[in-house]
Write a protein that holds these residues in place. Sequence first.
Motif, mmCIF file in Angstrom:
data_model
loop_
_atom_site.group_PDB
_atom_site.id
_atom_site.type_symbol
_atom_site.label_atom_id
_atom_site.label_comp_id
_atom_site.label_asym_id
_atom_site.label_seq_id
_atom_site.Cartn_x
_atom_site.Cartn_y
_atom_site.Cartn_z
ATOM 1 N N PRO A 43 0.824 -1.226 0.000
ATOM 2 C CA PRO A 43 0.000 0.000 0.000
ATOM 3 C C PRO A 43 0.854 1.271 0.000
ATOM 4 O O PRO A 43 0.742 2.125 0.893
ATOM 5 N N ILE A 44 1.683 1.402 -1.013
ATOM 6 C CA ILE A 44 2.622 2.537 -1.066
ATOM 7 C C ILE A 44 1.855 3.843 -1.293
ATOM 8 O O ILE A 44 0.918 3.895 -2.080
ATOM 9 N N GLY A 45 2.265 4.863 -0.552
ATOM 10 C CA GLY A 45 1.586 6.152 -0.654
ATOM 11 C C GLY A 45 0.593 6.363 0.477
ATOM 12 O O GLY A 45 0.027 7.447 0.601
ATOM 13 N N SER A 46 0.388 5.325 1.289
ATOM 14 C CA SER A 46 -0.593 5.450 2.368
ATOM 15 C C SER A 46 0.109 5.697 3.704
ATOM 16 O O SER A 46 0.879 4.866 4.175
ATOM 17 N N LEU A 47 -0.182 6.843 4.284
ATOM 18 C CA LEU A 47 0.407 7.190 5.590
ATOM 19 C C LEU A 47 -0.092 6.240 6.680
ATOM 20 O O LEU A 47 0.664 5.857 7.573
ATOM 21 N N THR A 48 -1.350 5.858 6.605
ATOM 22 C CA THR A 48 -1.885 4.981 7.658
ATOM 23 C C THR A 48 -1.225 3.602 7.633
ATOM 24 O O THR A 48 -1.141 2.945 8.663
#
Length: 443
Positions: A43-48
């Motif tokens: 899930p690259i790009g997801s801060l969570t």
Amino acid sequence: MTTSPRPIAPATGKLGVLTVGLGAVATTFIAGVELARRGMAKPIGSLTQMGTIRLGKRTEGRAPLIREFIPLASLDNLVFGAWDPVSDDAYRSCLHCGVLDKHEHVEPIRDFLQGIAPMPAVFDQYYVKRLEGKNVKQGRTKRELAEALRKDIRDFKAKHGCDRLVMVWCASTEIFIQAGPAHQTLAAFEKAMETNDVSIAPSMLYAWAAIMEGVPFANGAPNLSCDVPALEQLAIDRGVAIGGKDFKTGQTMLKTVLSPMFKARMLGVAGWYSTNILGNRDGEVLDDPESFKTKEESKLGVLEYILQPKLYPELYGDIYHKVRINYYPPRGDNKEGWDNIDIFGWCGYPMQIKVDFLCRDSILAAPLVLDLALFFDLAQRARLSGIQEWLSFYFKSPQAAPGLYPEHDLFIQHTKLKNTLRWLKGEPVISHLGVEYYEYGES
Ligand SMILES: NC(=O)c1ccc[n+]([C@@H]2O[C@H](COP(=O)([O-])OP(=O)(O)OC[C@H]3O[C@@H](n4cnc5c(N)ncnc54)[C@H](O)[C@@H]3O)[C@@H](O)[C@H]2O)c1
């Protein structure tokens, strides 16, 4: 500042994520979550999912993952539903949009994607000229249509055994509408729904239905939607988290990184010309001048707020700012965004910066949908109702409390987001002052 932690209800049970629209962004998001759950993509790009958060002093070395620090719904507990006037299920829509590789990322999860068929939408071509769809609800009044959406929400929750729901607008950009008398109070808004007032767009009906059902609502497009006094007040009254507008993904993200740099160094800006070529359905919709106007407003505001020309008339008082989006089918979802920035420095000498961002629109937007769904659910469980300004990080045109100007600088937004998480957990917020690391003499 240390405060006592805020009570947060646990993230147990299923979280239903309802997307309005099942196009490129929504399907890329849904498929990506499923691929991540199966260990087939990250899930690259997801801060969570990937971000950490520093706690305490720099010397303490405490930096847990955000999802281990604060209770967020896990990917395994997400279930998906959507509305769309086009009846393609998520599998067909994925293939049509062509964002993800058919063999590597679509076929292996075909059954899962085919299980997500769109519910009939509240749709009116008056608001999105370049789109036709037959999967549309019928009703005598806008109120009736909005009540039908409320029923969909309740039915989805029951059918899928969801503990909680969250709604994210991933549908097309509607024509430009300014807030008017019908949007000022709930009474005026509801009357306007009953009389089919033209100033009540479908996106407002979804927002109203979500708030009435206690479902947090995040708006990923530049339409007004929940950005009107009547719905802001309704959200507070009913204890529901709301926010928008317009996912901050490509060119505007760069703008909100570069322009704070110019201001920090007191470099002047004479002009900023931004143009894009884009060939997906979003690009086609935005080819209509009335939808483009909505997008243009959202993109243009950023520089004005960041550069503060009233405070710095010599540096930013006379900027020529232009934004263009050109529909160019051969590129599909792979947008190319050019920026030409004319700046000036010491003694007024001119310089230029050119940016050519060959990006993938939905690849940039999908992780934002995930983060917004999880953070809006968190906000709801922490009983933070009304506008979630701490999530401005995700939006081009962030909503803020009446009387406040929005914060656009990406890194101020990022600090605000992380400090809000610390504050929620009763951890000291980080001011970056840092005097405690140095031995200054007594004052
Ligand atoms: N991808 C990005 O980087 C990005 C960034 C900022 C904002 N956005 C916005 O996100 C939205 C989605 O973008 P996309 O690329 O997925 O577009 P898309 O055209 O692929 O998908 C939008 C979908 O919404 C559906 N739709 C339109 N009106 C609807 C309604 N009233 N109810 C339910 N569904 C409706 C359309 O049929 C379509 O399937 C657009 O408004 C776009 O401007 C995208």
